[in-house]
Enzyme design. Structure first.
Site, PDB file in Angstrom:
ATOM      1  N   LYS A 161      52.456  42.779  37.695  1.00  0.00           N
ATOM      2  CA  LYS A 161      52.642  43.332  36.356  1.00  0.00           C
ATOM      3  C   LYS A 161      52.962  44.818  36.486  1.00  0.00           C
ATOM      4  O   LYS A 161      52.224  45.557  37.171  1.00  0.00           O
ATOM      5  CB  LYS A 161      51.324  43.138  35.591  1.00  0.00           C
ATOM      6  CG  LYS A 161      51.455  42.863  34.118  1.00  0.00           C
ATOM      7  CD  LYS A 161      50.090  42.440  33.597  1.00  0.00           C
ATOM      8  CE  LYS A 161      50.034  42.466  32.103  1.00  0.00           C
ATOM      9  NZ  LYS A 161      48.660  42.244  31.618  1.00  0.00           N
TER      10      LYS A 161
HETATM   11  O1  G3P Z   1      46.834  42.016  28.838  1.00  0.00           O
HETATM   12  C1  G3P Z   1      47.326  42.861  27.862  1.00  0.00           C
HETATM   13  C2  G3P Z   1      46.781  42.591  26.520  1.00  0.00           C
HETATM   14  O2  G3P Z   1      46.851  41.294  26.106  1.00  0.00           O
HETATM   15  C3  G3P Z   1      46.050  43.632  25.785  1.00  0.00           C
HETATM   16  O3  G3P Z   1      45.416  43.185  24.628  1.00  0.00           O
HETATM   17  O4  G3P Z   1      43.807  43.360  22.762  1.00  0.00           O
HETATM   18  O5  G3P Z   1      43.842  45.128  24.570  1.00  0.00           O
HETATM   19  O6  G3P Z   1      45.664  44.984  22.891  1.00  0.00           O
HETATM   20  P1  G3P Z   1      44.640  44.221  23.658  1.00  0.00           P
END
Ligand code: G3P
Length: 233
Positions: free
Chosen positions: A83
């Site tokens: 990633k």
């Molecule tokens: O892995 C990245 C992601 O899904 C982040 O989610 O909830 O931290 O915006 P969030």
């Protein structure tokens, strides 16, 4: 649409993998830091549990560093997807890693032009963050609509749309209707997907009818005595 789990907690991954619906896993530096564990060990353990793509994020900021880190991560298991962030150095690293045959997930995507650049660089996946756009009062899923539509118009760009920063079942419903390739879900959202009040009530009613059928053994948990339903009056 494939379903990935968005967590670095191995115990959680093990629990939900048993449901038979988890196609892969995504992690990010925040999730790995929260697990308090050694990154490479976590990635190896996840790969041993889930037979599908496992995204592991680089933390270098320059392309050479990202490529070196990405190669080390990819060497952990053939299912590792490296990633990288959607910045110019990340695009360079994407092209270099893809030339090596390493799958790349370009993350932190917040616009269609960014997604197009990730696709042009050869990304295997692009991860638009819908929840974080919603947090700003925008419609994160409208971005998914744009990206899916645009990439469909250019079949030579075979980047898959991986909906990330998913906060609720409505995000998943819309992702499926838009034909997104995959969603990555925190475990609590996966729990929300399966739960329905009518399923719960229906199951309760089926079991109550079953236990009341002729010849059924009395249910030891059922209330008894005067006033209780079906009891002595
Ligand atoms: O892995 C990245 C992601 O899904 C982040 O989610 O909830 O931290 O915006 P969030």
């Amino acid at each position: 649409m494939r379903i990935f789990l968005d967590t670095a907690e191995v115990a959680e991954i093990r629990r939900y993998a048993d449901w038979g619906v988890v196609d892969g896993v995504t992690t990010n530096p925040s999730l790995v830091a929260r697990s308090g564990r050694v990154f490479e060990e976590v990635v190896a353990e996840i790969c041993a549990i889930v037979d599908g793509p496992v995204s592991a994020e680089v933390t270098a900021l320059d392309a050479a560093g990202m490529v070196a880190e990405g190669r080390r991560l990819a060497a952990i298991h053939p299912n590792v997807v490296v990633k990288v962030p959607l910045v110019p150095e990340g695009l360079k690293a994407t092209a270099a890693l893809r030339a090596d045959g390493v799958d790349v997930n370009v993350t932190l995507c917040f616009s269609l032009p960014q997604a197009l650049l990730a696709a042009k660089a050869g990304a295997t996946y692009v991860s638009p963050f819908v929840g974080r756009l919603d947090d700003l009062g925008q419609d994160g899923m409208a971005l998914i609509d744009e990206i899916v539509t645009a990439l469909r118009a250019y079949p030579a760009l075979d980047t898959q749309v991986l909906v990330a920063s998913v906060r609720n079942a409505e995000h998943v419903r819309r992702a499926a209707l838009l034909g997104a390739d995959a969603v990555t879900l925190p475990p609590k959202v996966l729990e929300q997907l399966v739960a329905h009040e009518l399923t719960r009530k229906g199951l309760e009613a089926f079991l109550a009818d079953w236990n009341r059928r002729a010849g059924a053994a009395p249910d030891p948990a059922a209330p008894r005595g005067p006033g209780a339903p079906g009891g002595r009056s």
